[in-house]
Design a protein around this motif. Structure first.
Motif, PDB file in Angstrom:
ATOM      1  N   ASP A 181       0.803  -1.212   0.000  1.00  0.00           N
ATOM      2  CA  ASP A 181       0.000   0.000   0.000  1.00  0.00           C
ATOM      3  C   ASP A 181       0.841   1.270   0.000  1.00  0.00           C
ATOM      4  O   ASP A 181       0.333   2.351  -0.319  1.00  0.00           O
ATOM      5  CB  ASP A 181      -0.919   0.011   1.232  1.00  0.00           C
ATOM      6  CG  ASP A 181      -0.127  -0.142   2.528  1.00  0.00           C
ATOM      7  OD1 ASP A 181       0.671  -1.095   2.616  1.00  0.00           O
ATOM      8  OD2 ASP A 181      -0.310   0.691   3.438  1.00  0.00           O
ATOM      9  N   ARG A 182       2.121   1.165   0.325  1.00  0.00           N
ATOM     10  CA  ARG A 182       2.982   2.350   0.376  1.00  0.00           C
ATOM     11  C   ARG A 182       3.635   2.668  -0.967  1.00  0.00           C
ATOM     12  O   ARG A 182       4.327   3.683  -1.087  1.00  0.00           O
ATOM     13  CB  ARG A 182       4.075   2.167   1.433  1.00  0.00           C
ATOM     14  CG  ARG A 182       3.595   1.938   2.849  1.00  0.00           C
ATOM     15  CD  ARG A 182       2.791   3.125   3.377  1.00  0.00           C
ATOM     16  NE  ARG A 182       3.525   4.372   3.311  1.00  0.00           N
ATOM     17  CZ  ARG A 182       4.351   4.817   4.274  1.00  0.00           C
ATOM     18  NH1 ARG A 182       4.527   4.091   5.374  1.00  0.00           N
ATOM     19  NH2 ARG A 182       4.963   5.980   4.141  1.00  0.00           N
ATOM     20  N   PHE A 183       3.425   1.798  -1.955  1.00  0.00           N
ATOM     21  CA  PHE A 183       4.093   1.963  -3.246  1.00  0.00           C
ATOM     22  C   PHE A 183       3.105   1.738  -4.384  1.00  0.00           C
ATOM     23  O   PHE A 183       2.063   1.122  -4.202  1.00  0.00           O
ATOM     24  CB  PHE A 183       5.266   0.982  -3.373  1.00  0.00           C
ATOM     25  CG  PHE A 183       6.297   1.132  -2.289  1.00  0.00           C
ATOM     26  CD1 PHE A 183       7.373   1.987  -2.448  1.00  0.00           C
ATOM     27  CD2 PHE A 183       6.164   0.429  -1.094  1.00  0.00           C
ATOM     28  CE1 PHE A 183       8.307   2.137  -1.437  1.00  0.00           C
ATOM     29  CE2 PHE A 183       7.103   0.576  -0.080  1.00  0.00           C
ATOM     30  CZ  PHE A 183       8.179   1.431  -0.250  1.00  0.00           C
ATOM     31  N   SER A 184       3.463   2.230  -5.570  1.00  0.00           N
ATOM     32  CA  SER A 184       2.606   2.023  -6.740  1.00  0.00           C
ATOM     33  C   SER A 184       3.113   0.908  -7.637  1.00  0.00           C
ATOM     34  O   SER A 184       2.378   0.431  -8.508  1.00  0.00           O
ATOM     35  CB  SER A 184       2.487   3.322  -7.547  1.00  0.00           C
ATOM     36  OG  SER A 184       3.753   3.739  -8.028  1.00  0.00           O
ATOM     37  N   GLY A 185       4.350   0.491  -7.454  1.00  0.00           N
ATOM     38  CA  GLY A 185       4.911  -0.589  -8.255  1.00  0.00           C
ATOM     39  C   GLY A 185       6.338  -0.870  -7.840  1.00  0.00           C
ATOM     40  O   GLY A 185       6.963  -0.084  -7.114  1.00  0.00           O
ATOM     41  N   LYS A 213       5.848  -0.139 -17.472  1.00  0.00           N
ATOM     42  CA  LYS A 213       4.976  -1.129 -16.846  1.00  0.00           C
ATOM     43  C   LYS A 213       4.395  -0.634 -15.525  1.00  0.00           C
ATOM     44  O   LYS A 213       3.526  -1.277 -14.937  1.00  0.00           O
ATOM     45  CB  LYS A 213       5.738  -2.428 -16.619  1.00  0.00           C
ATOM     46  CG  LYS A 213       6.158  -3.155 -17.900  1.00  0.00           C
ATOM     47  CD  LYS A 213       6.941  -4.405 -17.558  1.00  0.00           C
ATOM     48  CE  LYS A 213       7.361  -5.139 -18.838  1.00  0.00           C
ATOM     49  NZ  LYS A 213       6.194  -5.685 -19.578  1.00  0.00           N
ATOM     50  N   MET A 214       4.913   0.485 -15.023  1.00  0.00           N
ATOM     51  CA  MET A 214       4.473   1.028 -13.737  1.00  0.00           C
ATOM     52  C   MET A 214       3.354   2.045 -13.942  1.00  0.00           C
ATOM     53  O   MET A 214       3.263   2.672 -14.997  1.00  0.00           O
ATOM     54  CB  MET A 214       5.650   1.690 -13.017  1.00  0.00           C
ATOM     55  CG  MET A 214       6.823   0.758 -12.729  1.00  0.00           C
ATOM     56  SD  MET A 214       6.421  -0.569 -11.547  1.00  0.00           S
ATOM     57  CE  MET A 214       6.630  -2.027 -12.594  1.00  0.00           C
ATOM     58  N   PRO A 215       2.494   2.258 -12.935  1.00  0.00           N
ATOM     59  CA  PRO A 215       1.453   3.282 -13.040  1.00  0.00           C
ATOM     60  C   PRO A 215       2.062   4.653 -13.300  1.00  0.00           C
ATOM     61  O   PRO A 215       3.140   4.970 -12.788  1.00  0.00           O
ATOM     62  CB  PRO A 215       0.770   3.230 -11.674  1.00  0.00           C
ATOM     63  CG  PRO A 215       1.055   1.845 -11.160  1.00  0.00           C
ATOM     64  CD  PRO A 215       2.408   1.500 -11.676  1.00  0.00           C
ATOM     65  N   GLY A 216       1.394   5.464 -14.096  1.00  0.00           N
ATOM     66  CA  GLY A 216       1.927   6.761 -14.470  1.00  0.00           C
ATOM     67  C   GLY A 216       1.803   7.795 -13.360  1.00  0.00           C
ATOM     68  O   GLY A 216       1.115   7.610 -12.379  1.00  0.00           O
TER      69      GLY A 216
END
Length: 279
Positions: free
Chosen positions: A127-131, A276-279
C-alpha cells in the motif's frame, strides 16, 4: 563545463528507536521513483539515470545512501556494536524516508539487496508503493563465500569486496564504468559490505512471502543480467514464476550492477520497466 541537475541533501529520520541522518539525491519532476543501491555501495550507482533528461522529464528520481554507507553516517553509538543489516531494519529505514520526504506511493526500484527488499515490501507493505522494479533480485541465494573475510584486521574489506564483485560485471561493460563501479565498493566502510551480505545471504524469509504479492494492485517487474553470477537468470525466473503476474526481462550483455557498469545497455530495460508502472 556543465553543472549536473542532481541535487543532494540530508534528512533526519527516526527508525527502530534511533535517529539517522540520511543523504539523498534527486533529479527531475513528476512520478517519484525511489532507487536503492546494492550491498556495500551507494547512491552514485544511479547517477547516469539522474542525468538522463528523457527519464527525468516525467520522473522524479530519488536515491539515498543507507546508514553506514558513503555520506550517511552510522547512528550515534555504532562504534560499540556490530553492523548487521536485517529485513526489519531495512524496511523501517525505507518507510521512514517515505514519510520524511512526503513520498506518496512512489515506484520502488532496487538492485541486488535493494531488489530483494523491494520484493519484501511488495509482500508486506504494497500500500505504500505504486509498483516495484526488482533488479538482480530473487527469493534467496546462500553465500558461496565466507563473508567474514570482509571484516578482518589483516585485509582491506573494500578491496576484497571489489575483487569479489568484479566477477559479476559483464565483459561488455565499458572499462571506465567497470572501474567506477569497483571503486564504489573500495570506498565501503569497515564491516559494511559484510553486514549487508548478512542480510542478503542469511535471511530467507522472502521465500514464504512471495505468494502474498498481489501484482494486480502493484505490478512487479524483475530485471536480471545474463552475466550475474550471484543472482542468475535462473534464480530470477524461479522467483518471477512464484509471483503470479510478475514480469521478467533478461539483459543478455549485462551483469549484477547494470545501472552503474553499463548505463547505456541498461537504459532501454529501465525505460521498459517504467512503462509497466502506473503513471
Amino acid at each position: 563545463m556543465s553543472v549536473e541537475p542532481i541535487i543532494g541533501r540530508y534528512v533526519t529520520v527516526q527508525a527502530g528507536g534511533r535517529s539517522y541522518r540520511i543523504y539523498f539525491e534527486e533529479a527531475g519532476e513528476g512520478r517519484p521513483i525511489l532507487c536503492l543501491h546494492t550491498a556495500g555501495a551507494h547512491t552514485a550507482q544511479w547517477r547516469h539515470l539522474m542525468n538522463d533528461a528523457e527519464v527525468t522529464a516525467s520522473n522524479r528520481i530519488i536515491a539515498f545512501d543507507m546508514p553506514w554507507h558513503s555520506k550517511s553516517l552510522p547512528p550515534e553509538g555504532a562504534q560499540d556494536e556490530e553492523y548487521l543489516l536485517t529485513t526489519e531494519g531495512y524496511i523501517e529505514i525505507i518507510l521512514a524516508l517515505l514519510d520524511a520526504l512526503g513520498l506518496d506511493a512512489p515506484v520502488l526500484a532496487g538492485c541486488s539487496m535493494g531488489g530483494r527488499i523491494a520484493l519484501q515490501l511488495a509482500a508486506m507493505h504494497p500500500d505504500r508503493f505504486s509498483g516495484f522494479i526488482a533488479i538482480e533480485a530473487s527469493d534467496f541465494q546462500p553465500a558461496w563465500y565466507d563473508i567474514d573475510w570482509f571484516h578482518r584486521p589483516d585485509a582491506h574489506g573494500g578491496e576484497m569486496g571489489a575483487a569479489l564483485v568484479s566477477a559479476n560485471i559483464s565483459p561488455h561493460a565499458p572499462a571506465a564504468e567497470r572501474w567506477n563501479t569497483l571503486w564504489m565498493f573500495m570506498q565501503s566502510g569497515p564491516g559494511v559490505f559484510r553486514g549487508d551480505l548478512s542480510f542478503y545471504t542469511q535471511d530467507d524469509s522472502l521465500i514464504g512471502r512471495l505468494g502474498q504479492i498481489d501484482t494486480g494492485k502493484t505490478p512487479v517487474h524483475i530485471i536480471v543480467g545474463a552475466y550475474d553470477l550471484t543472482c542468475t537468470p535462473e534464480d530470477a525466473r524461479r522467483t518471477a514464476d512464484a509471483i503470479p503476474g510478475a514480469t521478467l526481462a533478461v539483459m543478455d550483455e549485462l551483469g549484477h550492477f547494470p545501472m552503474s557498469e553499463h548505463p547505456e545497455g541498461f537504459r532501454p530495460f529501465f525505460l521498459e520497466a517504467l512503462a509497466k508502472m502506473p503513471g
